[in-house]
Design a protein around this motif. Structure first.
Motif, PDB file in Angstrom:
ATOM      1  N   GLY A  73       0.798  -1.219   0.000  1.00 38.16           N
ATOM      2  CA  GLY A  73       0.000   0.000   0.000  1.00 38.16           C
ATOM      3  C   GLY A  73       0.826   1.262   0.000  1.00 38.16           C
ATOM      4  O   GLY A  73       0.311   2.339   0.334  1.00 38.16           O
ATOM      5  N   THR A  74       2.098   1.146  -0.385  1.00 37.85           N
ATOM      6  CA  THR A  74       2.990   2.312  -0.357  1.00 37.85           C
ATOM      7  C   THR A  74       3.428   2.746  -1.749  1.00 37.85           C
ATOM      8  O   THR A  74       4.233   3.661  -1.882  1.00 37.85           O
ATOM      9  CB  THR A  74       4.249   2.001   0.479  1.00 37.85           C
ATOM     10  OG1 THR A  74       4.926   0.856  -0.084  1.00 37.85           O
ATOM     11  CG2 THR A  74       3.876   1.706   1.918  1.00 37.85           C
ATOM     12  N   TYR A  75       2.914   2.098  -2.797  1.00 40.35           N
ATOM     13  CA  TYR A  75       3.334   2.450  -4.152  1.00 40.35           C
ATOM     14  C   TYR A  75       2.694   3.758  -4.608  1.00 40.35           C
ATOM     15  O   TYR A  75       3.285   4.529  -5.357  1.00 40.35           O
ATOM     16  CB  TYR A  75       2.982   1.321  -5.113  1.00 40.35           C
ATOM     17  CG  TYR A  75       3.546   1.514  -6.492  1.00 40.35           C
ATOM     18  CD1 TYR A  75       4.925   1.454  -6.719  1.00 40.35           C
ATOM     19  CD2 TYR A  75       2.718   1.750  -7.586  1.00 40.35           C
ATOM     20  CE1 TYR A  75       5.451   1.637  -7.989  1.00 40.35           C
ATOM     21  CE2 TYR A  75       3.232   1.927  -8.861  1.00 40.35           C
ATOM     22  CZ  TYR A  75       4.603   1.861  -9.057  1.00 40.35           C
ATOM     23  OH  TYR A  75       5.125   2.038 -10.313  1.00 40.35           O
ATOM     24  N   THR A  76       1.463   4.002  -4.168  1.00 44.27           N
ATOM     25  CA  THR A  76       0.763   5.242  -4.491  1.00 44.27           C
ATOM     26  C   THR A  76      -0.029   5.681  -3.268  1.00 44.27           C
ATOM     27  O   THR A  76      -0.507   4.828  -2.508  1.00 44.27           O
ATOM     28  CB  THR A  76      -0.193   5.050  -5.690  1.00 44.27           C
ATOM     29  OG1 THR A  76      -0.991   6.232  -5.850  1.00 44.27           O
ATOM     30  CG2 THR A  76      -1.115   3.865  -5.482  1.00 44.27           C
ATOM     31  N   ASN A  77      -0.158   6.992  -3.083  1.00 42.46           N
ATOM     32  CA  ASN A  77      -0.950   7.474  -1.947  1.00 42.46           C
ATOM     33  C   ASN A  77      -2.415   7.648  -2.303  1.00 42.46           C
ATOM     34  O   ASN A  77      -3.215   8.098  -1.478  1.00 42.46           O
ATOM     35  CB  ASN A  77      -0.371   8.791  -1.407  1.00 42.46           C
ATOM     36  CG  ASN A  77      -0.399   9.908  -2.445  1.00 42.46           C
ATOM     37  OD1 ASN A  77      -0.955   9.769  -3.532  1.00 42.46           O
ATOM     38  ND2 ASN A  77       0.232  11.032  -2.103  1.00 42.46           N
ATOM     39  N   GLN A  78      -2.793   7.271  -3.555  1.00 46.30           N
ATOM     40  CA  GLN A  78      -4.194   7.413  -3.955  1.00 46.30           C
ATOM     41  C   GLN A  78      -5.088   6.373  -3.280  1.00 46.30           C
ATOM     42  O   GLN A  78      -6.240   6.649  -2.951  1.00 46.30           O
ATOM     43  CB  GLN A  78      -4.331   7.266  -5.483  1.00 46.30           C
ATOM     44  CG  GLN A  78      -3.752   8.406  -6.284  1.00 46.30           C
ATOM     45  CD  GLN A  78      -4.114   8.279  -7.757  1.00 46.30           C
ATOM     46  OE1 GLN A  78      -5.258   8.033  -8.114  1.00 46.30           O
ATOM     47  NE2 GLN A  78      -3.126   8.449  -8.619  1.00 46.30           N
ATOM     48  N   ILE A  79      -4.552   5.146  -3.126  1.00 46.01           N
ATOM     49  CA  ILE A  79      -5.356   4.040  -2.616  1.00 46.01           C
ATOM     50  C   ILE A  79      -4.570   3.261  -1.576  1.00 46.01           C
ATOM     51  O   ILE A  79      -3.360   3.440  -1.418  1.00 46.01           O
ATOM     52  CB  ILE A  79      -5.775   3.077  -3.755  1.00 46.01           C
ATOM     53  CG1 ILE A  79      -4.531   2.504  -4.439  1.00 46.01           C
ATOM     54  CG2 ILE A  79      -6.666   3.786  -4.763  1.00 46.01           C
ATOM     55  CD1 ILE A  79      -4.820   1.416  -5.468  1.00 46.01           C
ATOM     56  N   GLY A  80      -5.252   2.369  -0.894  1.00 47.09           N
ATOM     57  CA  GLY A  80      -4.598   1.507   0.075  1.00 47.09           C
ATOM     58  C   GLY A  80      -3.984   0.289  -0.586  1.00 47.09           C
ATOM     59  O   GLY A  80      -3.854   0.229  -1.807  1.00 47.09           O
ATOM     60  N   PRO A  81      -3.597  -0.720   0.201  1.00 46.26           N
ATOM     61  CA  PRO A  81      -2.987  -1.933  -0.353  1.00 46.26           C
ATOM     62  C   PRO A  81      -3.870  -2.551  -1.440  1.00 46.26           C
ATOM     63  O   PRO A  81      -5.090  -2.597  -1.329  1.00 46.26           O
ATOM     64  CB  PRO A  81      -2.889  -2.856   0.864  1.00 46.26           C
ATOM     65  CG  PRO A  81      -2.826  -1.932   2.037  1.00 46.26           C
ATOM     66  CD  PRO A  81      -3.705  -0.776   1.679  1.00 46.26           C
ATOM     67  N   GLY A  82      -3.224  -3.022  -2.506  1.00 45.90           N
ATOM     68  CA  GLY A  82      -3.959  -3.557  -3.639  1.00 45.90           C
ATOM     69  C   GLY A  82      -4.563  -4.922  -3.371  1.00 45.90           C
ATOM     70  O   GLY A  82      -4.186  -5.625  -2.419  1.00 45.90           O
ATOM     71  N   CYS A  83      -5.488  -5.299  -4.240  1.00 45.91           N
ATOM     72  CA  CYS A  83      -6.160  -6.595  -4.126  1.00 45.91           C
ATOM     73  C   CYS A  83      -5.223  -7.752  -4.446  1.00 45.91           C
ATOM     74  O   CYS A  83      -5.303  -8.818  -3.843  1.00 45.91           O
ATOM     75  CB  CYS A  83      -7.354  -6.633  -5.079  1.00 45.91           C
ATOM     76  SG  CYS A  83      -8.188  -8.217  -5.175  1.00 45.91           S
ATOM     77  N   GLY A  84      -4.344  -7.548  -5.400  1.00 43.31           N
ATOM     78  CA  GLY A  84      -3.444  -8.591  -5.865  1.00 43.31           C
ATOM     79  C   GLY A  84      -2.938  -8.223  -7.237  1.00 43.31           C
ATOM     80  O   GLY A  84      -2.872  -7.032  -7.589  1.00 43.31           O
ATOM     81  N   PHE A  85      -2.629  -9.239  -8.049  1.00 43.72           N
ATOM     82  CA  PHE A  85      -2.016  -8.975  -9.355  1.00 43.72           C
ATOM     83  C   PHE A  85      -2.530  -9.944 -10.406  1.00 43.72           C
ATOM     84  O   PHE A  85      -2.922 -11.075 -10.123  1.00 43.72           O
ATOM     85  CB  PHE A  85      -0.493  -9.090  -9.262  1.00 43.72           C
ATOM     86  CG  PHE A  85       0.120  -8.140  -8.281  1.00 43.72           C
ATOM     87  CD1 PHE A  85       0.386  -6.827  -8.632  1.00 43.72           C
ATOM     88  CD2 PHE A  85       0.412  -8.555  -6.992  1.00 43.72           C
ATOM     89  CE1 PHE A  85       0.935  -5.940  -7.724  1.00 43.72           C
ATOM     90  CE2 PHE A  85       0.965  -7.680  -6.074  1.00 43.72           C
ATOM     91  CZ  PHE A  85       1.225  -6.372  -6.437  1.00 43.72           C
ATOM     92  N   PHE A  86      -2.485  -9.476 -11.642  1.00 46.99           N
ATOM     93  CA  PHE A  86      -2.854 -10.269 -12.809  1.00 46.99           C
ATOM     94  C   PHE A  86      -1.592 -10.461 -13.661  1.00 46.99           C
ATOM     95  O   PHE A  86      -0.822  -9.528 -13.847  1.00 46.99           O
ATOM     96  CB  PHE A  86      -3.921  -9.512 -13.595  1.00 46.99           C
ATOM     97  CG  PHE A  86      -4.731 -10.346 -14.565  1.00 46.99           C
ATOM     98  CD1 PHE A  86      -4.353 -11.625 -14.938  1.00 46.99           C
ATOM     99  CD2 PHE A  86      -5.876  -9.821 -15.132  1.00 46.99           C
ATOM    100  CE1 PHE A  86      -5.094 -12.363 -15.831  1.00 46.99           C
ATOM    101  CE2 PHE A  86      -6.646 -10.550 -16.033  1.00 46.99           C
ATOM    102  CZ  PHE A  86      -6.248 -11.828 -16.387  1.00 46.99           C
ATOM    103  N   THR A  87      -1.396 -11.657 -14.202  1.00 45.74           N
ATOM    104  CA  THR A  87      -0.280 -12.002 -15.102  1.00 45.74           C
ATOM    105  C   THR A  87       1.081 -11.693 -14.496  1.00 45.74           C
ATOM    106  O   THR A  87       2.000 -11.298 -15.212  1.00 45.74           O
ATOM    107  CB  THR A  87      -0.413 -11.302 -16.478  1.00 45.74           C
ATOM    108  OG1 THR A  87      -0.296  -9.888 -16.316  1.00 45.74           O
ATOM    109  CG2 THR A  87      -1.732 -11.630 -17.135  1.00 45.74           C
ATOM    110  N   LEU A  88       1.222 -11.890 -13.199  1.00 46.71           N
ATOM    111  CA  LEU A  88       2.493 -11.574 -12.556  1.00 46.71           C
ATOM    112  C   LEU A  88       3.570 -12.588 -12.924  1.00 46.71           C
ATOM    113  O   LEU A  88       4.653 -12.226 -13.386  1.00 46.71           O
ATOM    114  CB  LEU A  88       2.307 -11.506 -11.036  1.00 46.71           C
ATOM    115  CG  LEU A  88       3.502 -10.992 -10.219  1.00 46.71           C
ATOM    116  CD1 LEU A  88       3.023 -10.324  -8.931  1.00 46.71           C
ATOM    117  CD2 LEU A  88       4.505 -12.078  -9.880  1.00 46.71           C
ATOM    118  N   ALA A  89       3.282 -13.869 -12.711  1.00 44.18           N
ATOM    119  CA  ALA A  89       4.298 -14.893 -12.967  1.00 44.18           C
ATOM    120  C   ALA A  89       4.749 -14.888 -14.415  1.00 44.18           C
ATOM    121  O   ALA A  89       5.937 -15.018 -14.722  1.00 44.18           O
ATOM    122  CB  ALA A  89       3.764 -16.266 -12.567  1.00 44.18           C
TER     123      ALA A  89
END
Length: 788
Positions: free
Chosen positions: A89-105
């Motif tokens: 949740g520290t990558y952007t101050n717009q929102i809190g911690p993200g839900c997760g990721f798509f196509t990461l691996a």
């Protein structure tokens, strides 16, 4: 360093498991909030957690960004760092911690299973120890023909699977894909396509399985049952996320993202049926919204389709995900001018998650709530669905992947064998004059020619892993491995898939002249992210065509080889049906491989040399020309009337016949099968009744073979026009030479129903013509079932 990281992750996993999550959260039993109490009902846990969340934390849970987007960095190290911060949740101050990721691996974890497990576990550790509410992450990956990440088994794509007509096989494929994906820490398999393949001009239709609603419904049901099952917190199950609702597969002009100008009747009669099978009957828990407008409203803003039809009518209880940059469709369609307004419409329509880091579900959404333009209740509705899914997956209790288990199941021998079986069963023998096939393994010489003969990546199709870690053989390799040591195999590429360069023709002609047989392997160039030194794609998402003919000078190459007088066999590697008119008229043997996956080369060699008797049946009509589209077999009676009057089909088009090149359900075998003795029991039923249809099928050939018996029906008179024939049953049977077996189909009310004038499904009393045979165009057995 790798060993130290592995030990650290193992220790974290063990500590979490032994404490039921309390060691990670650092809380004593008396301080444990209700949402962490696994003995509580999920709905109570969701509401408790929701009540503790700030608006920024809620909006954070509506973001599941694709890791390939530039907003998360442009290099792998940048993206790996950005994902950790996004989880915290520290990558952007717009929102809190993200839900997760798509196509990461697939995007950044290219070293294999150990790296994948360790990195996913590291991200989960960040979410569980560095965020206020300790909400675990949701990981999503593409899954059209297996999990799309390095090391995963690459099964056949789309029409290759559809052409097997083998539902236990479909179930096994997606059970394996789910097992491999969940083992490394992936919880959702996406883009499980439920869109009828009725306009093969559109490149992304290569991900679809068939043109037929009944066959598609059977496939959809088996995908959901195997991948998702009844208990998605099991260690080998994932959420089955189907795409794209309600459809985008028959767009204007066959172009990607074109408007869908289908009537609501057509959508309900045909296109919705696979969705009903997946959702209403089998409880699929994931849906992706389509790009195009439906009834002039983009799907991402359509309350009618995304809420009224999907949720209320079909009973969908899962998450709705945006398409890539899907909110942008509301802007270029002229609905709203900004992402802020697009987000408000999308949330109201029922889109829960954004996968593209679009502003629609970032700071502008928080502004919309603060300004009173979006009720917080709509945000809560979407967050509630996301949290419920995470609880149902068991992520709060078991967030970590087990490396030992992942290493055991990933690309296992059983899964490799399954990929080979699937590739074999999907191959369709289109022509075999004078029994040219199968070939003898001790031929003196074979010329292998063509742009797809020595190309492994084109066996995969679209949405294969960016990096394929396992060795994959080409069709040339497969042929060399099959023949005797004394057989001379020469190879000449001849030309490219799309190139106009004929400089390789003389060498190809010379090779053919000096061979006993020439095998010419042509087709399409698949789109593959990350593939090196590939020719320009001719198929795949975003690669639409105006013609279904072979591209470049491939047909000229085939003609040149044919002119040598050497017996020629054409092998097709492609994701869409190709209008090979000249080849069908002149080449003695034609074999359709589709995109057969990592074991496709071996499967093709098995068919060519008779170690496997081909059993594939076309899951799509092959037209003579793109000008025939739509070419699907279940057309309306108006077309049939003029066929029988001799007005169209007898003379066809001015420039070619009106019949398809090869019909739906068609496919040859090295055996011959005979149908006889049709029985309908009872011959008369009431609208709520059922009937059994039996036929005898006999193998008249000299070798064992597999036949796919197909049952079609048509109600002779009714309140609305219905297709001339509709598939309502199919069964595969293995028969030894001379053996006969009885095939039995059961017709239920849902097989006989039609959509009446008031748009209600009903069984209307009348006479139903029952037709059974080997394809939609070869139905020798006919009878009548009367409904009173």
């Amino acid at each position: 360093m790798r060993i130290a990281r592995s030990l650290l992750i193992s220790a974290i996993t063990l500590g979490f498991t032994l404490s039921g999550g309390l060691a990670v959260f650092g809380q004593s039993g008396s301080e444990q909030p209700l949402y962490l109490d696994k003995s509580q009902p999920i709905d109570r846990r969701v509401e408790d957690l929701l009540s503790r969340m700030t608006l920024k934390e809620k909006v954070g849970q509506l973001n599941l960004p694709c890791v390939y987007i530039d907003e998360l960095g442009k290099t792998i190290p940048e993206k790996m760092h950005a994902c950790k911060k996004f989880a915290a949740g520290t990558y952007t101050n717009q929102i809190g911690p993200g839900c997760g990721f798509f196509t990461l691996a697939n995007t950044i974890l290219h070293e294999g299973v150990q790296q994948q497990v360790e990195y996913f576990n590291e991200l989960q550790k960040i979410a569980l120890t560095e965020t206020r509410l300790k909400i675990p992450l949701l990981e999503d990956e593409e899954g059209t023909h297996g999990g799309m990440f390095p090391g995963a088994t690459v099964f056949p794509e789309g029409l290759a699977i559809g052409s097997t007509f083998d539902m236990p096989l479909v179930k096994s494929i997606y059970a394996a894909a789910a097992q491999e994906s969940r083992a490394v820490g992936i919880h959702v398999l996406s883009t499980l396509v439920l869109e009828l393949d009725r306009d093969p001009r559109m490149g992304r239709n290569e991900e679809a399985y068939t043109e037929d609603p009944y066959l598609y419904s059977r496939i959809a049901a088996n995908i959901v049952e195997s991948a998702q099952g009844s208990n998605i917190d099991a260690p080998d199950k994932v959420v089955a996320l189907m795409t794209d609702f309600p459809t985008q597969s028959e767009p204007v002009s066959g172009l990607e993202r074109g408007a869908i100008n289908l009537s609501e009747r057509t959508l309900r009669e045909h296109y919705l049926l696979p969705w009903i099978a997946a959702i209403t009957k089998n409880n699929a828990l994931g849906v992706m919204a389509g790009y195009p407008e439906i009834e002039d409203v983009p799907a991402h803003a359509s309350e009618k389709w995304m809420t009224e039809v999907l949720c209320r009518e079909l009973g969908f209880k899962g998450i709705v995900m945006s398409e890539g940059s899907g909110f942008e469709s509301l802007i270029y369609e002229g609905i709203v001018p900004t992402q802020k307004e697009a987000g408000a419409l999308g949330l109201r329509a029922g889109v829960d998650l954004d996968i593209s880091y679009e502003p629609a579900y970032m700071g502008p959404l928080i502004e919309n709530v603060a300004e009173g333009k979006v009720p917080v209740a709509l945000v809560d509705r979407a967050v509630r669905r996301v949290l419920e899914l995470k609880f149902r997956l068991g992520l709060f209790e078991h967030p970590y992947a087990n490396l030992e288990q992942a290493q055991k199941v990933m690309h296992s021998k059983a899964h490799q064998d399954l990929a080979l079986r699937a590739a074999r069963e999907g191959i369709v023998l289109l022509k075999n004059d004078n029994n040219l096939l199968p070939l003898k393994k001790d031929l003196k010489s074979i010329a292998v020619i063509g742009p797809n003969a020595n190309n492994a990546s084109n066996l995969f199709g679209d949405y294969a892993p960016e990096v394929v870690l396992q060795p994959v053989h080409t069709i040339l390799d497969g042929i060399k491995a099959k023949v005797s040591p004394a057989t001379r195999v020469s190879y000449v590429k001849g030309c490219g898939v799309k190139s106009q360069d004929k400089s390789g023709f003389p060498e190809a002609v010379a090779a053919a002249k000096h061979a006993d047989v020439a095998i010419v392997v042509v087709g399409e160039q698949a789109r593959r992210e990350g593939a090196e030194n590939q020719e320009p794609p001719t198929d795949g998402e975003g690669y639409d065509v105006a013609s279904l003919d072979l591209t470049g000078v491939q047909e000229d190459l085939i003609r040149a080889v044919f002119a040598t007088g050497t017996p020629a066999i054409v092998v097709l590697v492609n994701g869409r049906p190709l209008s090979i008119r000249w080849e069908a008229a002149n080449i003695p043997a034609i074999v359709e491989a589709w995109e057969p996956g990592e074991r496709g080369a071996e499967a093709m060699a098995d068919v060519l040399f008779g170690d496997y008797n081909p059993s594939g049946r076309l899951a799509i009509t092959i037209p003579r020309s793109v000008g025939q589209l739509p070419a699907y077999y279940n057309y309306q009676p108006s077309k049939a009337y003029w066929i029988h009057r001799g007005w169209t089909h007898d003379r066809g088009y001015v420039d070619m016949p009106g019949t398809p090149l090869y019909p739906f359900g068609y496919g040859l075998s090295y055996s011959k099968f005979e149908y006889s003795n049709l029985r309908i029991d009872p011959a008369e039923i009431h609208p709520a009744g059922s009937a059994r249809v039996s036929v005898d099928v006999k193998n008249m050939g000299g070798r064992a073979g597999v036949e796919t018996a197909q049952l079609y029906l048509h109600e002779t008179f009714g309140p609305v026009s219905t297709p001339v024939k509709q598939l309502r049953g199919f069964e595969k049977v293995t028969l030894q030479p001379g053996e006969m077996k009885t095939m039995t189909f059961t017709l239920m009310p849902e097989d006989l129903q039609l959509l009446d004038q008031k748009m209600h499904w009903a069984v209307v009393p009348g006479d139903f013509e029952i037709m059974v045979g080997s394809s939609s165009d070869n139905l020798p057995l006919k009878g009548t079932l009367r409904v009173r």
